[in-house]
Write a protein that holds these residues in place. Structure first.
Motif, mmCIF file in Angstrom:
data_model
loop_
_atom_site.group_PDB
_atom_site.id
_atom_site.type_symbol
_atom_site.label_atom_id
_atom_site.label_comp_id
_atom_site.label_asym_id
_atom_site.label_seq_id
_atom_site.Cartn_x
_atom_site.Cartn_y
_atom_site.Cartn_z
ATOM 1 N N VAL A 102 60.692 68.975 71.870
ATOM 2 C CA VAL A 102 60.752 67.559 71.988
ATOM 3 C C VAL A 102 59.409 67.049 72.126
ATOM 4 O O VAL A 102 59.323 65.916 72.757
ATOM 5 C CB VAL A 102 61.723 67.257 73.208
ATOM 6 C CG1 VAL A 102 63.250 67.734 72.865
ATOM 7 C CG2 VAL A 102 61.231 67.927 74.520
ATOM 8 N N ILE A 103 58.318 67.660 71.839
ATOM 9 C CA ILE A 103 56.919 67.123 71.966
ATOM 10 C C ILE A 103 56.214 67.069 70.599
ATOM 11 O O ILE A 103 55.709 68.189 70.330
ATOM 12 C CB ILE A 103 56.189 68.092 73.045
ATOM 13 C CG1 ILE A 103 56.953 68.507 74.383
ATOM 14 C CG2 ILE A 103 54.905 67.380 73.425
ATOM 15 C CD1 ILE A 103 56.291 69.187 75.273
ATOM 16 N N PRO A 104 56.231 66.033 70.032
ATOM 17 C CA PRO A 104 55.899 66.219 68.435
ATOM 18 C C PRO A 104 54.389 66.350 68.590
ATOM 19 O O PRO A 104 54.076 66.873 67.379
ATOM 20 C CB PRO A 104 56.230 64.490 68.234
ATOM 21 C CG PRO A 104 57.185 64.019 69.094
ATOM 22 C CD PRO A 104 57.174 64.757 70.354
ATOM 23 N N ASP A 105 53.650 66.158 69.406
ATOM 24 C CA ASP A 105 52.203 66.346 69.375
ATOM 25 C C ASP A 105 52.036 67.760 69.556
ATOM 26 O O ASP A 105 50.674 68.203 69.628
ATOM 27 C CB ASP A 105 51.387 65.300 70.157
ATOM 28 C CG ASP A 105 51.565 65.659 71.549
ATOM 29 O OD1 ASP A 105 52.424 66.145 72.090
ATOM 30 O OD2 ASP A 105 50.793 64.869 72.352
ATOM 31 N N ALA A 106 53.087 68.539 69.980
ATOM 32 C CA ALA A 106 52.546 69.993 70.246
ATOM 33 C C ALA A 106 52.998 70.945 69.432
ATOM 34 O O ALA A 106 53.720 71.990 69.569
ATOM 35 C CB ALA A 106 53.201 70.220 71.679
ATOM 36 N N TYR A 107 52.896 70.531 67.892
ATOM 37 C CA TYR A 107 53.354 71.342 66.629
ATOM 38 C C TYR A 107 52.418 72.176 66.052
ATOM 39 O O TYR A 107 51.536 71.312 65.515
ATOM 40 C CB TYR A 107 54.136 70.254 65.916
ATOM 41 C CG TYR A 107 54.446 70.627 64.684
ATOM 42 C CD1 TYR A 107 55.598 71.391 64.535
ATOM 43 C CD2 TYR A 107 53.840 70.727 63.566
ATOM 44 C CE1 TYR A 107 56.095 71.895 63.303
ATOM 45 C CE2 TYR A 107 54.415 71.118 62.218
ATOM 46 C CZ TYR A 107 55.639 71.636 62.058
ATOM 47 O OH TYR A 107 55.733 72.115 60.868
ATOM 48 N N SER A 108 52.551 73.372 65.975
ATOM 49 C CA SER A 108 51.494 74.218 65.229
ATOM 50 C C SER A 108 51.936 74.642 63.901
ATOM 51 O O SER A 108 51.353 74.803 62.912
ATOM 52 C CB SER A 108 51.079 75.218 66.011
ATOM 53 O OG SER A 108 52.165 76.212 65.946
ATOM 54 N N GLY A 109 53.484 74.549 63.804
ATOM 55 C CA GLY A 109 53.929 74.839 62.406
ATOM 56 C C GLY A 109 54.632 75.997 62.374
ATOM 57 O O GLY A 109 54.129 77.058 62.869
ATOM 58 N N VAL A 110 55.563 76.225 61.282
ATOM 59 C CA VAL A 110 56.323 77.507 61.040
ATOM 60 C C VAL A 110 55.201 78.306 60.253
ATOM 61 O O VAL A 110 54.698 77.772 59.101
ATOM 62 C CB VAL A 110 57.649 77.251 60.693
ATOM 63 C CG1 VAL A 110 58.350 78.454 60.345
ATOM 64 C CG2 VAL A 110 58.466 76.322 61.540
ATOM 65 N N GLY A 111 55.194 79.465 60.706
ATOM 66 C CA GLY A 111 54.215 80.506 60.003
ATOM 67 C C GLY A 111 55.251 81.271 59.382
ATOM 68 O O GLY A 111 56.312 80.972 58.282
#
Length: 478
Positions: A187-196
């Motif tokens: 629920v924290i959009p700015d803590a997204y590193s992406g699915v690898g």
């Protein structure tokens, strides 16, 4: 005498000032951070560094870090680490693994924290070195310490009445898609590193091709059972984010330990059409045709790029709801009387049933508009209506008491945390606004570009097949 004393005092102050200025830069040399990932785990981060303009003698390259604050705080020597000791004037560079866990103030970082870094060159180590200026920031890094999450989808099962074990489901024919959707921002959009990587694996008596993916957090694995396939087999995924977080538990599409063996029906070729080979939606069309949920034309074609009408869509959805033409109403149910739908029309019973089930509504003015083209926004809205009405007829593919499906368990279940899109053509308040968001988030529908969904564009028969296949897929959270 007073003047002489005053002059001496000025000279002393000047000399102290000069000494203070000189000690602020202990030795000559410039260090910089040349690369750092945007995201890291909560335990540490690798940063690339370089040092130039070295003075003679022994110098230390120091890295300083602190948690971002709206009002910056001073760097703390307890959060400083020694990168390298350089003797001589040679330039230097390398990669340094900054360990958050060994610092005083950074050893309890969580997802969403932002860390600021800077470097200094000093003849002292961290404890006694000059602390960098408070506004010195060379690089920043967000922390992502959460595992990715989402769900996996197996093909619609041939036994729609068995909700028991998702790993035990059987497929309708030999070619199908196994797929999944994963997110990494909770629920924290700015803590997204992406699915690898998704770390797929398969065990059994046959080899399968490599999967396609991940693309925008959607994993797709399409393959066919070879005619020689036999015995138990299993397939699993363990999605990982871009920096290596994973829950470490394989999520099975089908588990060979449950004695799920390939049977003869699963080795049969799926239904096919003369114009479907190589089409991007081929697997969905052929599989649903094998289930009897869609059909082609008398000339043996399917027309995957053709459009379909609202009347045709009513028939397709009601077939998924377990109806055939012998079960349809002969007259319009209350509230479903449309002036442009006559009892003699081939589609009348389908339209009336879809209306009575709450799946499809009229367009206003007492009209159903049966011959107008079905739009992409209308397709996802119908799927949304099925969800709003709690599913369909008992024992059908839309029965929410049966196997867990994308539509049943995942639709509107993730709080807009899996896939996000900023659509420029989906206005707030449009009847299809929420259905578009839900359908995209759970992988039932894709956009027509990175910023457009094209909700008013006519849906093709192939697009419809993909959306229906994905909506009916059996799912399980991971």
């Amino acid at each position: 005498m007073r003047k002489k004393v005053f002059t001496l005092l000025l000279l002393t102050v000047f000399m102290l000032a000069q000494f203070s200025t000189a000690s602020a830069v202990a030795v000559a040399g410039d260090a910089s951070i040349t690369a750092i990932p945007d995201f890291s785990s909560g335990t540490g981060v690798d940063l690339d560094w370089a040092a130039t303009g070295m003075a003679a003698g022994t110098k230390n390259i120091l890295v300083w870090a602190r948690v971002y604050a709206a009002v910056p705080v001073a760097y703390d020597p307890a959060d400083c680490q020694l990168i390298a000791t350089i003797i001589g004037t040679s330039d230097a560079s390398g990669t340094f693994a900054f360990d958050f866990t060994t610092t005083a103030n950074l050893n309890a970082l969580g997802t969403g924290d932002q860390v600021e870094f800077t470097l200094s060159v000093d003849d002292q180590t961290c404890a006694t070195a000059d602390v960098p200026a408070i506004d010195s920031v060379m690089a920043v890094n967000y922390v992502d310490s959460d595992d990715p999450y989402g769900f996996r989808g197996s093909p619609p099962d041939v036994d729609v009445t068995t909700p028991a074990v998702i790993e035990d489901n059987r497929v309708a024919c030999n070619t199908f898609e196994l797929w999944g959707v994963a997110g990494d921002d909770d629920v924290i959009p700015d803590a997204y590193s992406g699915v690898g990587p998704w770390n797929p694996s398969v065990t059994g008596t046959f080899a399968v091709p490599a999967p396609i993916g991940a693309d925008d957090e959607v994993f797709s694995w399409v393959f066919s059972f070879p005619s020689t396939a036999s015995g138990a087999w299993s397939m699993s995924i363990d999605p990982e984010d871009a920096i290596g977080n994973t829950d470490g538990f394989a999520d099975y599409y089908r588990d060979g330990t449950l004695l799920t063996t390939v049977d003869a029906a699963e080795l049969a070729d799926c239904e096919t059409f003369s114009d479907i080979s190589g089409h991007e939606d081929e697997v969905y069309v052929r599989y649903l045709a094998s289930l009897g949920l869609i059909s082609g034309f008398a000339d043996g074609t399917f027309g995957p790029d053709n459009t379909l009408t609202r009347a045709e869509a009513s028939a397709l959805f009601e077939k998924a709801n377990g109806y055939d033409d012998t079960m349809l109403p002969a007259t319009a149910p209350a509230g479903c009387e449309f002036t442009d739908v006559a009892a003699s029309d081939w589609f009348a019973g389908w339209v009336w049933q879809a209306c009575d089930d709450g799946f499809m509504n009229g367009v206003g003015g007492g009209l159903f508009d049966p011959n107008n083209l079905l739009t992409r926004g209308q397709v996802v809205t119908i799927i949304h209506n099925i969800w709003l009405n709690g599913g369909g007829t008992a024992g059908s593919y839309l029965d929410f008491a049966g196997p867990s499906t994308t539509l049943q368990d995942e639709w509107n279940n993730w709080g807009d945390t899996l896939r996000h899109a900023a659509w420029t053509d989906v206005s707030i308040g449009a009847f299809y606004a929420y259905p578009v968001i839900y359908a995209y988030e759970v992988g039932v529908a894709d956009g027509t570009s990175a910023t457009t969904f094209s909700p008013d564009q006519a849906a093709t028969r192939g697009e419809f097949a993909k959306m229906l296949y994905r909506a009916l897929s059996r799912t399980d959270n991971h």
